[in-house]
Design an enzyme around this catalytic site. Structure first.
Site: not given
Length: 323
Positions: A174, A87, A208
């Protein structure tokens, strides 16, 4: 387990053999060692996949791209066909920073910190994306890269996908930044939840803690996802449980890549401060311990988790082993 010739040298040394093949945080252009688990039916179709565990060169995007190119080339030399980076590898994960924010107020120092972070992000499309595509084409690998995407004044935590011919396939933003990430990153939406059908399998990604969103995972499973990439910034033990559950739930391979960072991988104080902990840290303090891992659809750990340093962590994926 079969290792590279470089790690064979370690086996014959007088020191105990380490659990996995590692390199300390590189200060030069020397090779990284690949750890490869060669278990499974050798006659079955396989894809060699690598997760990169390494730190951003913070506030220096050109140097980070140079580092990515070295790591990608090293993975390709070991025969990797798919390489996944952590990430926010390009642009950086601003661990420990609060950007001078309190409710109703921002400090001048915090604004300057955000200006530098914004300058380290990349436009999509843009010259950095073109360079990443060229890297993938040169190394003939599929590339999944975590970046900080700049769209006007808004930043997004994004994953970019490239094929082995050097083509940019698309991106995933995200959807739900975690906790304080929401003060610096915008929110993605359902328009960027791709699963790409490729000759090496159907590839997608979740970043994540959005991996904790059941409906997002379900949307990806419904597209026939086979190789589930999970770039992360979470090095806690509980992350491993989430990755194993997703592999079992989705019947897919899970490739989780995290950075391994020490305090010295970030700019020194006072330019950059770890809020609340700076006084406790030394330059060698580990601020993100990695834990990158590759897990099979049956929940078996194929490689990793690695908590010891920067490394290339690889495994051969038998695409039909879960039938």
């Amino acid at each position: 387990m079969q290792t590279s010739p470089l790690t064979d040298k370690q086996i014959h040394s007088s020191t105990p053999e380490p659990e996995m093949s590692l390199v300390p945080a590189p200060q030069h252009d020397g090779p990284l060692f690949a750890e490869v688990d060669m278990g499974g039916d050798a006659s079955a179709p396989t894809v060699r996949a690598t997760v990169v565990q390494a730190s951003t060169v913070f506030y220096d995007t050109p140097a980070t791209l140079d580092k990515a190119e070295r790591l990608l080339a090293e993975a390709a030399r070991y025969g990797s066909q798919l390489v996944v980076f952590p990430e926010a590898f390009i642009g950086g994960y601003p661990r420990g920073s609060n950007f001078g924010v309190t409710v109703g107020n921002r400090t001048a120092r915090g604004k300057e910190e955000f200006r530098k972070y914004h300058a380290s992000a990349i436009d999509v499309p843009g010259p950095e994306v073109d360079r990443l595509a060229a890297m993938a084409g040169k190394c003939k690998v599929y590339l999944v890269m975590g970046v900080i995407e700049r769209d006007g004044y808004t930043l997004y935590c994004t994953v970019l996908f490239f094929d082995s011919q050097g083509r940019f396939l698309g991106k995933h933003r995200k959807i739900m930044p975690t906790a304080l990430e929401r003060i610096i990153w915008g929110f993605g939406d359902g328009s960027t939840i791709p699963v790409f059908e490729t000759p090496i399998g159907k590839i997608g990604a979740a970043i994540c803690w959005e991996n904790r969103m059941p409906l997002l995972r379900t949307a990806m499973y419904a597209k026939g996802l086979e190789i589930y990439c999970a770039p992360t910034a979470d090095s806690r033990d509980v992350w491993q449980a989430s990755m194993t559950h997703i592999a079992l739930e989705g019947g897919c391979f899970v490739l989780s890549a995290n950075q391994f960072c020490r305090r010295k991988d970030y700019p020194p104080p006072p330019e950059y401060l770890f809020s609340g902990t700076e006084e406790e840290l030394t330059p060698d303090s580990v601020v993100c311990a990695g834990g990158s891992v590759i897990i099979s659809p049956s929940g078996a750990i194929l490689a990793g988790p690695n908590y010891d340093g920067e490394a290339l962590i690889s495994a051969d994926l038998g695409l039909y082993s879960n039938l």
